[in-house]
Each structure stands twice: as structure tokens, then as C-alpha cells.
Design a protein around this motif. Structure first.
Motif, PDB file in Angstrom:
ATOM      1  N   PHE A  94       0.821  -1.203   0.000  1.00  0.00           N
ATOM      2  CA  PHE A  94       0.000   0.000   0.000  1.00  0.00           C
ATOM      3  C   PHE A  94       0.858   1.257   0.000  1.00  0.00           C
ATOM      4  N   GLY A  95       1.939   1.229   0.758  1.00  0.00           N
ATOM      5  CA  GLY A  95       2.837   2.376   0.832  1.00  0.00           C
ATOM      6  C   GLY A  95       3.798   2.226   1.990  1.00  0.00           C
ATOM      7  N   THR A  96       4.577   3.268   2.223  1.00  0.00           N
ATOM      8  CA  THR A  96       5.562   3.250   3.300  1.00  0.00           C
ATOM      9  C   THR A  96       5.459   4.515   4.138  1.00  0.00           C
ATOM     10  N   ASP A  97       6.043   4.428   5.316  1.00  0.00           N
ATOM     11  CA  ASP A  97       6.102   5.565   6.225  1.00  0.00           C
ATOM     12  C   ASP A  97       7.497   6.174   6.105  1.00  0.00           C
ATOM     13  N   LYS A  98       7.576   7.361   5.512  1.00  0.00           N
ATOM     14  CA  LYS A  98       8.867   8.048   5.341  1.00  0.00           C
ATOM     15  C   LYS A  98       8.859   9.323   6.179  1.00  0.00           C
ATOM     16  N   ASN A  99       9.694   9.335   7.198  1.00  0.00           N
ATOM     17  CA  ASN A  99       9.821  10.504   8.070  1.00  0.00           C
ATOM     18  C   ASN A  99       8.478  10.964   8.636  1.00  0.00           C
ATOM     19  N   GLY A 100       7.633  10.000   9.007  1.00  0.00           N
ATOM     20  CA  GLY A 100       6.349  10.333   9.601  1.00  0.00           C
ATOM     21  C   GLY A 100       5.253  10.671   8.609  1.00  0.00           C
ATOM     22  N   ARG A 101       5.534  10.555   7.311  1.00  0.00           N
ATOM     23  CA  ARG A 101       4.521  10.830   6.277  1.00  0.00           C
ATOM     24  C   ARG A 101       4.289   9.563   5.470  1.00  0.00           C
ATOM     25  N   PHE A 102       3.038   9.368   5.055  1.00  0.00           N
ATOM     26  CA  PHE A 102       2.699   8.210   4.236  1.00  0.00           C
ATOM     27  C   PHE A 102       3.082   8.487   2.786  1.00  0.00           C
ATOM     28  N   GLU A 103       3.798   7.538   2.164  1.00  0.00           N
ATOM     29  CA  GLU A 103       4.170   7.637   0.753  1.00  0.00           C
ATOM     30  C   GLU A 103       3.569   6.444   0.010  1.00  0.00           C
ATOM     31  N   PRO A 104       2.599   6.690  -0.904  1.00  0.00           N
ATOM     32  CA  PRO A 104       1.957   5.572  -1.607  1.00  0.00           C
ATOM     33  C   PRO A 104       2.937   4.852  -2.533  1.00  0.00           C
ATOM     34  N   SER A 105       2.711   3.554  -2.711  1.00  0.00           N
ATOM     35  CA  SER A 105       3.618   2.743  -3.535  1.00  0.00           C
ATOM     36  C   SER A 105       3.220   2.805  -5.007  1.00  0.00           C
ATOM     37  N   ALA A 106       4.174   2.464  -5.861  1.00  0.00           N
ATOM     38  CA  ALA A 106       3.911   2.378  -7.299  1.00  0.00           C
ATOM     39  C   ALA A 106       2.898   1.268  -7.577  1.00  0.00           C
ATOM     40  N   GLN A 107       2.955   0.184  -6.802  1.00  0.00           N
ATOM     41  CA  GLN A 107       2.021  -0.923  -6.973  1.00  0.00           C
ATOM     42  C   GLN A 107       0.592  -0.487  -6.679  1.00  0.00           C
ATOM     43  N   LEU A 108       0.415   0.398  -5.696  1.00  0.00           N
ATOM     44  CA  LEU A 108      -0.915   0.907  -5.380  1.00  0.00           C
ATOM     45  C   LEU A 108      -1.482   1.689  -6.559  1.00  0.00           C
ATOM     46  N   ALA A 109      -0.655   2.523  -7.184  1.00  0.00           N
ATOM     47  CA  ALA A 109      -1.117   3.310  -8.337  1.00  0.00           C
ATOM     48  C   ALA A 109      -1.588   2.386  -9.455  1.00  0.00           C
ATOM     49  N   LEU A 110      -0.855   1.310  -9.708  1.00  0.00           N
ATOM     50  CA  LEU A 110      -1.219   0.388 -10.783  1.00  0.00           C
ATOM     51  C   LEU A 110      -2.482  -0.402 -10.465  1.00  0.00           C
ATOM     52  N   ALA A 111      -2.799  -0.559  -9.187  1.00  0.00           N
ATOM     53  CA  ALA A 111      -3.984  -1.312  -8.790  1.00  0.00           C
ATOM     54  C   ALA A 111      -5.254  -0.448  -8.784  1.00  0.00           C
ATOM     55  N   MET A 112      -5.092   0.850  -8.940  1.00  0.00           N
ATOM     56  CA  MET A 112      -6.227   1.770  -8.869  1.00  0.00           C
ATOM     57  C   MET A 112      -6.831   2.039 -10.246  1.00  0.00           C
ATOM     58  N   ARG A 113      -8.024   2.638 -10.230  1.00  0.00           N
ATOM     59  CA  ARG A 113      -8.624   3.218 -11.431  1.00  0.00           C
ATOM     60  C   ARG A 113      -8.516   4.723 -11.267  1.00  0.00           C
ATOM     61  N   GLN A 114      -8.515   5.470 -12.339  1.00  0.00           N
ATOM     62  CA  GLN A 114      -8.343   6.913 -12.206  1.00  0.00           C
ATOM     63  C   GLN A 114      -9.458   7.538 -11.372  1.00  0.00           C
ATOM     64  N   GLU A 115     -10.667   6.946 -11.386  1.00  0.00           N
ATOM     65  CA  GLU A 115     -11.782   7.483 -10.620  1.00  0.00           C
ATOM     66  C   GLU A 115     -11.599   7.299  -9.116  1.00  0.00           C
ATOM     67  N   ASP A 116     -10.664   6.432  -8.711  1.00  0.00           N
ATOM     68  CA  ASP A 116     -10.463   6.124  -7.296  1.00  0.00           C
ATOM     69  C   ASP A 116      -9.726   7.228  -6.542  1.00  0.00           C
ATOM     70  N   TYR A 117      -9.119   8.155  -7.247  1.00  0.00           N
ATOM     71  CA  TYR A 117      -8.292   9.164  -6.592  1.00  0.00           C
ATOM     72  C   TYR A 117      -8.666  10.542  -7.115  1.00  0.00           C
ATOM     73  N   VAL A 118      -8.891  11.483  -6.223  1.00  0.00           N
ATOM     74  CA  VAL A 118      -9.358  12.815  -6.600  1.00  0.00           C
ATOM     75  C   VAL A 118      -8.246  13.629  -7.273  1.00  0.00           C
ATOM     76  N   GLN A 119      -7.073  13.639  -6.676  1.00  0.00           N
ATOM     77  CA  GLN A 119      -5.957  14.415  -7.224  1.00  0.00           C
ATOM     78  C   GLN A 119      -5.280  13.599  -8.312  1.00  0.00           C
ATOM     79  N   ARG A 120      -5.602  13.893  -9.566  1.00  0.00           N
ATOM     80  CA  ARG A 120      -5.056  13.111 -10.677  1.00  0.00           C
ATOM     81  C   ARG A 120      -4.884  14.009 -11.891  1.00  0.00           C
ATOM     82  N   ILE A 121      -4.029  13.543 -12.789  1.00  0.00           N
ATOM     83  CA  ILE A 121      -3.827  14.192 -14.078  1.00  0.00           C
ATOM     84  C   ILE A 121      -3.914  13.089 -15.128  1.00  0.00           C
TER      85      ILE A 121
END
Length: 116
Positions: free
Chosen positions: A30-57
Motif C-alpha cells: 500500500f505504501g511506506t512511512d517516510k519521516n512520519g509521512r505516508f508515501e503511496p507505492s507504485a504498486q498501489l497506483a497500478l492497482a487503482m482506477r483513475q476514478e479512485d483518486y481525486v488528485q489526478r492528471i
């Protein structure tokens, strides 16, 4: 979802169901914890549909920014979002950029997948 050290994992199978199987991955990172912040993984992006995420291009395959993204370069956009932006080409998610709120999207495409 489980957490192992700084990595969040959505497990597809339970441990007792994997007995005797040789697994490359037992779920979706799903992602990792980097310096106290969540960083989503590349695998998560590939598993999503564009409609699943509001901030997209959404770029087209003929857009030169799509190739620049695949090469790992920073891209410019009219997207003024801050934080992680899902980058899609013709509606298919490829990975993440990090927006700074002024239209500059810093590339977070997995380095091992970048075009040469």
C-alpha cells in the motif's frame, strides 16, 4: 491491512492458505512511512482506477509530458494540487507525482521502470 516496519501491506491470502506455495508477494504493498509521512507505492497506483483518486492528471499517449514522466522527469501541468497526484495516460494509472501547488509535478515514478 498490516504493517511491517515502515511498510503497509494489504494481504491477499492468510498465512495458513499460503502453506506450500512459493510467493513473490502475498498482497499489495500500500505504501511506506517516510519521516512520519505516508508515501503511496507504485504498486498501489497500478492497482487503482483513475476514478479512485481525486488528485489526478490524465495525459494522452501523444502528449510529450507522458514520455517525460516515463523518463523520470518533472512535468508541468495546470494541476494546482499539493501532495500526491495520480498520473494516468489515456485513463490508465502509471504512478505518482508530488504536486507543489504551482503546477510543477515532481516525478515519483519507480526508478527501475523508467525509460532510458
Amino acid at each position: 491491512m498490516s504493517r511491517k516496519k515502515d511498510t503497509y501491506l494489504i494481504e491477499a491470502l492468510h498465512q495458513n492458505e499460503m502453506k506450500g506455495l512459493r510467493m513473490v508477494s502475498g498482497g499489495l504493498i500500500f505504501g511506506t512511512d517516510k519521516n512520519g509521512r505516508f508515501e503511496p507505492s507504485a504498486q498501489l497506483a497500478l492497482a487503482m482506477r483513475q476514478e479512485d483518486y481525486v488528485q489526478r492528471i490524465n495525459l494522452t499517449a501523444s502528449d510529450e509530458r507522458a514520455v517525460r514522466y516515463l523518463k523520470g522527469e518533472t512535468i508541468l501541468s495546470d494541476c494546482m494540487d499539493k501532495g500526491y497526484v495520480l498520473v494516468c495516460v489515456d485513463g490508465y494509472p502509471l504512478g505518482w507525482c508530488k504536486g507543489n501547488g504551482s503546477g510543477t509535478l515532481k516525478n515519483k515514478y519507480y526508478p527501475g521502470w523508467r525509460m532510458q
